[in-house]
Design a protein around this motif. Structure first.
Motif, mmCIF file in Angstrom:
data_model
loop_
_atom_site.group_PDB
_atom_site.id
_atom_site.type_symbol
_atom_site.label_atom_id
_atom_site.label_comp_id
_atom_site.label_asym_id
_atom_site.label_seq_id
_atom_site.Cartn_x
_atom_site.Cartn_y
_atom_site.Cartn_z
ATOM 1 N N THR A 280 1.479 -1.382 -0.360
ATOM 2 C CA THR A 280 0.036 -0.155 -0.499
ATOM 3 C C THR A 280 0.980 1.203 0.522
ATOM 4 O O THR A 280 1.686 1.158 0.367
ATOM 5 C CB THR A 280 -0.774 0.059 1.206
ATOM 6 N N PRO A 281 0.473 2.458 -0.497
ATOM 7 C CA PRO A 281 1.345 3.606 -0.799
ATOM 8 C C PRO A 281 2.047 3.678 0.957
ATOM 9 O O PRO A 281 2.993 4.683 1.046
ATOM 10 C CB PRO A 281 0.351 4.635 -0.808
ATOM 11 N N SER A 282 1.349 3.200 1.767
ATOM 12 C CA SER A 282 2.224 3.447 3.010
ATOM 13 C C SER A 282 2.430 2.826 4.023
ATOM 14 O O SER A 282 2.903 2.801 4.821
ATOM 15 C CB SER A 282 0.627 4.274 4.380
ATOM 16 N N THR A 298 -0.631 -1.179 9.819
ATOM 17 C CA THR A 298 -0.938 -2.090 8.641
ATOM 18 C C THR A 298 -1.407 -1.234 6.838
ATOM 19 O O THR A 298 -1.700 -0.392 7.333
ATOM 20 C CB THR A 298 -2.251 -3.114 9.111
ATOM 21 N N ALA A 299 -1.575 -1.883 6.213
ATOM 22 C CA ALA A 299 -1.415 -0.965 5.320
ATOM 23 C C ALA A 299 -3.436 -1.143 5.176
ATOM 24 O O ALA A 299 -3.482 0.030 4.575
ATOM 25 C CB ALA A 299 -1.226 -1.451 4.299
ATOM 26 N N ALA A 300 -4.196 -2.107 5.495
ATOM 27 C CA ALA A 300 -5.147 -1.842 5.430
ATOM 28 C C ALA A 300 -5.916 -3.387 5.640
ATOM 29 O O ALA A 300 -5.036 -4.114 5.068
ATOM 30 C CB ALA A 300 -6.079 -1.982 3.663
ATOM 31 N N ASP A 321 -7.182 -0.823 1.979
ATOM 32 C CA ASP A 321 -6.973 1.057 1.954
ATOM 33 C C ASP A 321 -8.352 1.981 1.529
ATOM 34 O O ASP A 321 -8.831 2.879 2.004
ATOM 35 C CB ASP A 321 -6.106 1.908 1.573
ATOM 36 N N ALA A 322 -8.675 1.522 0.274
ATOM 37 C CA ALA A 322 -9.759 1.744 -0.339
ATOM 38 C C ALA A 322 -11.054 1.458 0.524
ATOM 39 O O ALA A 322 -11.891 1.808 0.303
ATOM 40 C CB ALA A 322 -10.000 1.102 -1.552
ATOM 41 N N LEU A 323 -11.423 -0.102 0.923
ATOM 42 C CA LEU A 323 -12.344 -0.196 2.115
ATOM 43 C C LEU A 323 -12.250 0.466 3.044
ATOM 44 O O LEU A 323 -11.492 1.109 4.090
ATOM 45 C CB LEU A 323 -12.436 -2.045 2.261
ATOM 46 N N GLU A 324 -13.431 0.869 3.864
ATOM 47 C CA GLU A 324 -13.456 1.410 5.222
ATOM 48 C C GLU A 324 -14.282 0.376 6.788
ATOM 49 O O GLU A 324 -14.632 -0.669 6.497
ATOM 50 C CB GLU A 324 -15.230 2.453 5.390
ATOM 51 N N ARG A 325 -12.784 0.352 7.217
ATOM 52 C CA ARG A 325 -12.794 -1.141 8.237
ATOM 53 C C ARG A 325 -13.389 -0.052 9.475
ATOM 54 O O ARG A 325 -13.194 1.123 10.016
ATOM 55 C CB ARG A 325 -11.035 -1.036 8.847
ATOM 56 N N LEU A 326 -14.627 -1.635 9.907
ATOM 57 C CA LEU A 326 -15.410 -0.725 11.007
ATOM 58 C C LEU A 326 -14.995 -1.390 12.160
ATOM 59 O O LEU A 326 -14.986 -1.084 13.286
ATOM 60 C CB LEU A 326 -16.882 -1.422 10.784
ATOM 61 N N GLN A 397 -15.897 -9.196 -2.066
ATOM 62 C CA GLN A 397 -15.212 -7.599 -2.672
ATOM 63 C C GLN A 397 -13.790 -8.467 -2.053
ATOM 64 O O GLN A 397 -13.393 -9.429 -1.004
ATOM 65 C CB GLN A 397 -14.682 -6.770 -2.370
ATOM 66 N N ARG A 398 -11.891 -8.574 -3.005
ATOM 67 C CA ARG A 398 -10.930 -9.550 -2.285
ATOM 68 C C ARG A 398 -10.669 -7.977 -2.472
ATOM 69 O O ARG A 398 -10.300 -7.102 -2.688
ATOM 70 C CB ARG A 398 -10.778 -10.131 -3.269
ATOM 71 N N ALA A 399 -9.809 -7.846 -1.360
ATOM 72 C CA ALA A 399 -8.850 -6.837 -1.076
ATOM 73 C C ALA A 399 -7.253 -7.882 0.088
ATOM 74 O O ALA A 399 -7.304 -8.946 -0.017
ATOM 75 C CB ALA A 399 -9.474 -6.286 0.511
ATOM 76 N N LYS A 400 -6.292 -7.465 -0.283
ATOM 77 C CA LYS A 400 -4.946 -7.088 0.147
ATOM 78 C C LYS A 400 -4.314 -6.232 0.977
ATOM 79 O O LYS A 400 -4.613 -5.077 0.872
ATOM 80 C CB LYS A 400 -3.899 -7.829 -1.076
ATOM 81 N N LEU A 401 -3.622 -6.650 1.088
ATOM 82 C CA LEU A 401 -2.857 -5.648 2.806
ATOM 83 C C LEU A 401 -1.195 -6.375 2.696
ATOM 84 O O LEU A 401 -1.208 -7.112 2.714
ATOM 85 C CB LEU A 401 -3.502 -4.618 3.559
ATOM 86 N N ARG A 402 -0.341 -4.909 3.283
ATOM 87 C CA ARG A 402 0.824 -5.746 3.735
ATOM 88 C C ARG A 402 0.453 -4.924 5.338
ATOM 89 O O ARG A 402 0.998 -4.068 5.381
ATOM 90 C CB ARG A 402 2.212 -5.366 3.316
#
Length: 408
Positions: A280-282, A298-300, A321-326, A397-402
């Motif tokens: 992710t960008p961060s 975490t990136a997301a 990062d494109a999803l809103e974590r609740l 929706q599939r998502a990924k992060l580091r």
């Protein structure tokens, strides 16, 4: 009187003594009859009369008052009886209606025309009326009989209601008090029985839930043993959502990751190694990313992918990062890595379900390997996201992060 009598006897004794001293020739004279002097007799009579008068006077002074004879049977006081019932048509009509309601079984209802209310109206018009009082006794008897039947049938609320109505009519009835005590005992026993049944049901439900969780763990373990990694990943996700113990989930996750690693190693000669998941960008380390001990950056938060298809579906995943974590749960820094001062990162892919839960968590890459994998997967499974939407409807929706693990 005694003095007079003693004096008379002394005189007589003196005369007899003088006669005894007479000469012998005098003794030879023929005896003559002795007579009491008339004066002595007169004096004795007077003394007796005077004595009798004195005694009579004294007795008159000390005579107790005459006790009046007991009254005759006809004079005994009679118990009071209620006044005679006035011969009015209204009272007679009330009693007739009350008797008819009693015969129909309308003891308490309907209000105003029940047997109880009509008998009370009759008593208000003529207090102490024997027919009205007897009618109320019959009403109480019928009501209590019905309450006893309800008690035998375990209709405790109905029995209690009827007993309360009977108590309102006859508050001092021994039968009412006894029946009320019996109803209270039955209610207490029924409450204890209900509590016991509820406890048994809860225990059965808990046992069934434990058995279900054990079955989910066994299914995941069986899929791992059979080499069906997709099914194993799905079973592990279901088990985690069902509340299976975190330690059991972590063990299954580590075993799954080991099986995935073996599968990739076996497939390595056949196809090139897939590129690692983009950061992710961060993702670039910075001073702001430094986390305290046992914390991570975490990136997301992602949703898991199926193990076998994780690499082929990586291009379809979006950045977390494109999803809103609740909801967020921080990964636990492994104790061994913390003690050794080891830092690293883990690339994950996962699915965000339409309900926002995270499933199918798959490790795409890690550095160092098999150090932070289990902690990252266990934490991400407990995250929640706002689901993606298409045409106003939530979709998967599939998502990924580091996830980075750094010590400060």
């Amino acid at each position: 009187m005694r003095l007079f009598i003693d004096a008379a006897w002394r005189r007589r004794g003196a005369g007899e003594a003088a006669a005894a001293t007479a000469t012998v020739p005098q003794l030879t004279k023929p005896a003559t009859s002795r007579r009491v002097p008339l004066g002595l007799l007169a004096m004795a009579v007077l003394v007796v009369a005077a004595t009798a008068g004195i005694v009579g006077w004294l007795m008159g002074q000390h005579t107790p008052e005459r006790i009046s004879p007991p009254p005759s049977a006809g004079a005994l006081p009679q118990p009071k009886t209620p006044p005679q019932k006035p011969g009015d048509a209204v009272l007679s009509q009330l009693l007739e209606r009350a008797d008819a309601a009693l015969a129909r079984g309308d003891w308490l209802l309907p209000p105003g025309t029940s047997a109880s209310d009509l008998y009370h109206q009759a008593l208000e018009r003529h207090p102490g009326d024997a027919q009205a009082l007897a009618g109320l006794d019959k009403v109480v008897d019928q009501v209590l009989s019905a309450a006893e039947q309800d008690l035998l049938a375990q209709h405790l609320d109905e029995a209690d209601h009827l007993t309360a109505a009977a108590r309102a009519i006859a508050p001092n009835s021994v039968r009412v008090s006894f029946l009320a005590t019996q109803i209270a005992r039955e209610k207490d026993r029924a409450m204890r029985t209900q509590t016991h049944l509820q406890q048994q049901q809860q225990q059965q439900q808990q046992a069934a839930e434990v058995e279900r969780r054990d079955q989910l763990v066994a299914a995941a373990r069986a899929a791992l043993t059979a080499g069906d990694l997709d099914e194993a990943a799905h079973s592990i996700g279901v088990a985690a959502d069902a509340g299976v113990d975190h330690d059991a989930i972590d063990r299954l996750t580590r075993d799954l990751q080991g099986a995935q690693l073996v599968a990739r190693m076996q497939e390595a000669p056949a196809k090139p190694t897939p590129a690692p998941a983009p950061e992710t960008p961060s993702a670039t380390p910075s001073a702001a990313e430094a986390a305290p001990l046992s914390s991570t950056e975490t990136a997301a938060p992602p949703k898991p992918l199926a193990a076998a298809a994780a690499e082929t579906r990586a291009d379809d995943a979006v950045s977390a990062d494109a999803l809103e974590r609740l909801r967020y749960t921080a990964p636990e820094y492994p104790a061994g890595a913390r003690a050794a001062g080891t830092s690293g990162w883990v690339n994950l892919a996962f699915d965000v379900e339409p309900d926002g839960s995270v499933t199918h968590v798959v490790v795409l890459g890690a550095e160092p390997k098999n150090v932070f994998d289990a902690a990252a997967v266990s934490a991400v499974r407990r995250w929640r996201y706002r689901p993606a939407e298409r045409d106003g409807h939530p979709i998967e929706q599939r998502a990924k992060l580091r996830i980075r693990f750094t010590l400060q």
